[in-house]
Design a protein around this motif. Structure first.
Motif, short mmCIF file in Angstrom:
data_model
loop_
_atom_site.label_atom_id
_atom_site.label_comp_id
_atom_site.label_asym_id
_atom_site.label_seq_id
_atom_site.Cartn_x
_atom_site.Cartn_y
_atom_site.Cartn_z
N LYS A 78 0.86 -1.18 0.00
CA LYS A 78 0.00 0.00 0.00
C LYS A 78 0.90 1.23 0.00
O LYS A 78 1.65 1.45 0.95
N SER A 80 1.06 5.40 -0.52
CA SER A 80 0.28 6.64 -0.55
C SER A 80 1.21 7.85 -0.65
O SER A 80 2.32 7.86 -0.13
N GLU A 89 -3.31 10.60 -1.88
CA GLU A 89 -3.71 9.67 -2.93
C GLU A 89 -3.06 8.31 -2.68
O GLU A 89 -1.88 8.24 -2.32
N LEU A 91 -1.54 5.21 -4.44
CA LEU A 91 -0.99 4.94 -5.76
C LEU A 91 -1.42 3.58 -6.28
O LEU A 91 -1.56 2.62 -5.51
N GLU A 92 -1.63 3.51 -7.59
CA GLU A 92 -2.03 2.26 -8.25
C GLU A 92 -0.79 1.47 -8.66
O GLU A 92 0.18 2.05 -9.18
N GLU A 93 -0.82 0.16 -8.46
CA GLU A 93 0.27 -0.70 -8.93
C GLU A 93 0.02 -0.98 -10.41
O GLU A 93 -0.85 -1.76 -10.78
N THR A 94 0.78 -0.32 -11.29
CA THR A 94 0.57 -0.42 -12.73
C THR A 94 1.25 -1.63 -13.35
O THR A 94 0.87 -2.08 -14.42
N TYR A 99 4.42 1.53 -8.81
CA TYR A 99 3.23 2.21 -8.31
C TYR A 99 3.25 3.65 -8.82
O TYR A 99 4.28 4.33 -8.75
#
Length: 288
Positions: A78, A80, A89, A91-94, A99
């Motif tokens: 996780k 942030s 925010e 962050l998204e794991e792309t 992230y």
């Protein structure tokens, strides 16, 4: 007496201590020592800039000093990002171990906070994005200085800018050279060569000055040169300088390395959270 110490694991060697001069009887004693693998630690490489690119965090784990394998990427954490004005925010794991932020952008003068939760462990860091220093010009002139790397007369290239006087300033310069004349690719540095180095304003604080960009040799007609003047804070400068010295110019994290650079993360994480202000210019070297 002769002691033979056999060490198993990633590295094996024998150490002999000869005590014959002491008049002791000759014998051999073998001592086996098992070397444990290095304790893995989290590596966080995080960057936010004032460019139109997302803030990105790379998570991995340290590898054994003698292990040639790629570092293990860390998924499922996780991550942030927040600001001193209260924005936050997740962050998204792309992709595996990568992230990225979608909403928070890099703004000069803003302080950013990074929080990483990996299992039960929490790691924190903060960084202030500096004000941008603009490149005034990229100027070149012929040089007849002999350099073993150069096979023809080339050009010296300088990056001119005005350093702000109100505080100490720290920079990283990124130089990317791409020959566009295929006939002349044999000259100077290899095609698409990168040169990245650090400078501070201890010798030019508050004045209009030039930094020489010929770290990889002279430039030649047909070369397209992209230059990034990256303003960084003092902690980032110290970290990158130490990392460059420890790794001999390469990037390497290992919990069993002789030393690791000072960073800005809590809880024993390795890596760094850097905030950068970037200005760019390009020049095509023409014959003069």
């Amino acid at each position: 007496m002769e002691f033979q110490i056999l060490m198993s694991g990633k590295m094996k060697y024998s150490l002999y201590i000869l005590l014959g001069l002491l008049g002791l009887s000759s014998c051999t004693k073998i001592i086996d020592i098992e070397l444990n693998s290095a304790l893995q630690r989290l590596v966080i490489e995080a960057r936010i800039t004032d460019q139109d690119i997302p803030a990105t965090v790379y998570l991995s784990r340290t590898m054994d000093y003698f292990n040639p394998d790629e570092p293990e990427k860390v998924s499922g954490a996780k991550v942030s990002l927040s600001t001193d004005s209260g924005e936050m925010e997740i962050l998204e794991e792309t992709s595996e171990g990568v992230y990225q932020a979608a909403q928070i952008k890099g703004i000069n003068g803003v302080k950013y906070f990074l929080n990483v939760e990996d299992g039960e462990q929490v790691y924190e860091a903060s960084s202030i994005l500096p004000n941008k220093v603009l490149i005034d010009s990229l100027e070149y002139e012929p040089s007849f200085i002999f350099n073993p790397r150069d096979t023809a007369v080339g050009y010296l290239l300088g990056c001119w800018f005005t350093d702000p006087a109100e505080q100490a300033n720290y920079y990283s310069l990124n130089v990317i050279k791409t020959p566009i004349d295929t006939v002349r690719q044999e000259y100077g540095p290899p095609g698409s060569a990168n040169s990245k180095f650090l400078v501070n304003d201890v010798n030019f604080n508050g004045i209009h000055s030039s930094v020489n960009l010929n770290r990889q040799g002279l430039f030649h007609p047909g070369d397209t040169v992209f230059v990034e003047l990256i303003s960084i804070n003092q902690n980032t400068y110290i970290y990158l300088d130490q990392l460059n010295e420890i790794s001999g110019g390469g990037m390497m994290f290992s919990s069993s390395a002789p030393a690791n650079p000072e960073n800005n993360f809590s809880n024993g994480a390795m890596g760094f959270f850097t905030a950068e202000a970037i200005d760019k210019q390009m020049v095509i070297i023409e014959e003069r």
